[in-house]
Motif scaffolding. Structure first.
Motif, PDB file in Angstrom:
ATOM      1  N   ARG A  45       0.818  -1.209   0.000  1.00  0.00           N
ATOM      2  CA  ARG A  45       0.000   0.000   0.000  1.00  0.00           C
ATOM      3  C   ARG A  45       0.852   1.259   0.000  1.00  0.00           C
ATOM      4  O   ARG A  45       0.539   2.233  -0.696  1.00  0.00           O
ATOM      5  N   ARG A  46       1.940   1.245   0.742  1.00  0.00           N
ATOM      6  CA  ARG A  46       2.800   2.437   0.797  1.00  0.00           C
ATOM      7  C   ARG A  46       3.564   2.642  -0.521  1.00  0.00           C
ATOM      8  O   ARG A  46       3.753   3.771  -0.960  1.00  0.00           O
ATOM      9  N   ALA A  47       3.988   1.573  -1.137  1.00  0.00           N
ATOM     10  CA  ALA A  47       4.676   1.696  -2.427  1.00  0.00           C
ATOM     11  C   ALA A  47       3.717   2.239  -3.486  1.00  0.00           C
ATOM     12  O   ALA A  47       4.082   3.095  -4.304  1.00  0.00           O
ATOM     13  N   MET A  48       2.469   1.769  -3.461  1.00  0.00           N
ATOM     14  CA  MET A  48       1.478   2.244  -4.433  1.00  0.00           C
ATOM     15  C   MET A  48       1.074   3.689  -4.149  1.00  0.00           C
ATOM     16  O   MET A  48       0.799   4.448  -5.073  1.00  0.00           O
ATOM     17  N   ALA A  49       1.066   4.090  -2.871  1.00  0.00           N
ATOM     18  CA  ALA A  49       0.771   5.486  -2.537  1.00  0.00           C
ATOM     19  C   ALA A  49       1.845   6.405  -3.095  1.00  0.00           C
ATOM     20  O   ALA A  49       1.553   7.508  -3.579  1.00  0.00           O
ATOM     21  N   SER A  50       3.091   5.944  -3.057  1.00  0.00           N
ATOM     22  CA  SER A  50       4.192   6.732  -3.616  1.00  0.00           C
ATOM     23  C   SER A  50       4.039   6.874  -5.126  1.00  0.00           C
ATOM     24  O   SER A  50       4.213   7.958  -5.683  1.00  0.00           O
ATOM     25  N   LEU A  51       3.686   5.772  -5.797  1.00  0.00           N
ATOM     26  CA  LEU A  51       3.499   5.831  -7.256  1.00  0.00           C
ATOM     27  C   LEU A  51       2.272   6.664  -7.618  1.00  0.00           C
ATOM     28  O   LEU A  51       2.270   7.370  -8.630  1.00  0.00           O
ATOM     29  N   ARG A  52       1.233   6.578  -6.798  1.00  0.00           N
ATOM     30  CA  ARG A  52       0.021   7.339  -7.083  1.00  0.00           C
ATOM     31  C   ARG A  52       0.262   8.838  -6.944  1.00  0.00           C
ATOM     32  O   ARG A  52      -0.250   9.641  -7.734  1.00  0.00           O
ATOM     33  N   SER A  53       1.064   9.240  -5.967  1.00  0.00           N
ATOM     34  CA  SER A  53       1.332  10.667  -5.786  1.00  0.00           C
ATOM     35  C   SER A  53       2.138  11.245  -6.950  1.00  0.00           C
ATOM     36  O   SER A  53       2.049  12.437  -7.226  1.00  0.00           O
ATOM     37  N   ARG A  54       2.871  10.397  -7.648  1.00  0.00           N
ATOM     38  CA  ARG A  54       3.620  10.846  -8.835  1.00  0.00           C
ATOM     39  C   ARG A  54       2.825  10.689 -10.127  1.00  0.00           C
ATOM     40  O   ARG A  54       3.327  11.017 -11.194  1.00  0.00           O
ATOM     41  N   GLY A  55       1.603  10.152 -10.031  1.00  0.00           N
ATOM     42  CA  GLY A  55       0.755  10.013 -11.210  1.00  0.00           C
ATOM     43  C   GLY A  55       1.098   8.809 -12.069  1.00  0.00           C
ATOM     44  O   GLY A  55       0.746   8.777 -13.246  1.00  0.00           O
ATOM     45  N   LEU A  56       1.744   7.807 -11.496  1.00  0.00           N
ATOM     46  CA  LEU A  56       2.155   6.637 -12.272  1.00  0.00           C
ATOM     47  C   LEU A  56       1.128   5.509 -12.199  1.00  0.00           C
ATOM     48  O   LEU A  56       1.144   4.613 -13.040  1.00  0.00           O
ATOM     49  N   VAL A  57       0.265   5.532 -11.186  1.00  0.00           N
ATOM     50  CA  VAL A  57      -0.817   4.551 -11.084  1.00  0.00           C
ATOM     51  C   VAL A  57      -2.115   5.292 -10.767  1.00  0.00           C
ATOM     52  O   VAL A  57      -2.103   6.405 -10.246  1.00  0.00           O
ATOM     53  N   ARG A  58      -3.217   4.652 -11.096  1.00  0.00           N
ATOM     54  CA  ARG A  58      -4.549   5.170 -10.800  1.00  0.00           C
ATOM     55  C   ARG A  58      -5.167   4.231  -9.778  1.00  0.00           C
ATOM     56  O   ARG A  58      -5.113   3.018  -9.925  1.00  0.00           O
ATOM     57  N   GLN A  59      -5.776   4.779  -8.736  1.00  0.00           N
ATOM     58  CA  GLN A  59      -6.310   3.962  -7.642  1.00  0.00           C
ATOM     59  C   GLN A  59      -7.832   3.959  -7.674  1.00  0.00           C
ATOM     60  O   GLN A  59      -8.462   4.982  -7.898  1.00  0.00           O
ATOM     61  N   THR A  60      -8.401   2.777  -7.439  1.00  0.00           N
ATOM     62  CA  THR A  60      -9.844   2.610  -7.306  1.00  0.00           C
ATOM     63  C   THR A  60     -10.100   1.810  -6.040  1.00  0.00           C
ATOM     64  O   THR A  60      -9.411   0.837  -5.778  1.00  0.00           O
ATOM     65  N   ALA A  61     -11.103   2.218  -5.278  1.00  0.00           N
ATOM     66  CA  ALA A  61     -11.435   1.531  -4.031  1.00  0.00           C
ATOM     67  C   ALA A  61     -12.793   0.857  -4.158  1.00  0.00           C
ATOM     68  O   ALA A  61     -13.728   1.425  -4.725  1.00  0.00           O
TER      69      ALA A  61
END
Length: 155
Positions: A45-61
């Motif tokens: 989750r923390r690695a994906m949060a880092s990528l999401r803040s840089r716009g490299l992944v899109r998150q859906t809940a």
């Protein structure tokens, strides 16, 4: 969050290979990720949060799960970070070969050839298929019960 580079690399390799990553919303730090043995769910989750803040992944809940999808910028970044050739793409971006569909001209030709084999409709239409008592105009009277408001059809 500090984590060993081998764990981060395994998370990013799985993300690039699949194109999508799923993680459970769980605050328990000891629970491991089901697809990555030895890697905690919190680290994913923390690695994906880092990528999401840089716009490299899109998150859906959805309910108790989080889904992360790679963007085009994320594919380019991970390709450079993991030192992959440009012809390698994530599984979610690969095209699936579809079965060949016959051309419209071929279908039209077979339809016109098969049209001559059908029988023509009879001149009487659907009257030939009805029962004889319906065609005579004879209607059975309906027994009316008192007080229920049932009406009889006109003669």
């Amino acid at each position: 969050m500090l984590m060993p580079l081998e764990r981060l690399r395994s998370i990013l390799e799985l993300l690039f290979r699949e194109g999508v990553l799923v993680g459970e919303r769980d605050g328990c730090p000891r629970r491991t990720h089901p697809q990555l043995p030895g890697v905690a769910n919190v680290e994913v989750r923390r690695a994906m949060a880092s990528l999401r803040s840089r716009g490299l992944v899109r998150q859906t809940a959805a309910w108790r799960h989080l889904y992360w999808y790679l963007t085009d910028a994320g594919v380019a970044h991970l390709r450079q970070y993991l030192r992959l050739p440009p012809d390698v793409v994530p599984r979610s971006l690969q095209r699936v070969p579809r079965p060949a569909v016959p051309r419209p001209e071929a279908r039209r030709a077979t339809a016109t050839a098969a049209a001559g084999t059908h029988r023509a409709r009879p001149a009487g239409g659907d009257r030939l298929y009805r029962r004889k008592d319906e065609g005579d105009g004879h209607v059975e009277p309906i027994a009316a019960t008192a007080g229920q408001g049932v009406s009889q059809p006109p003669p």
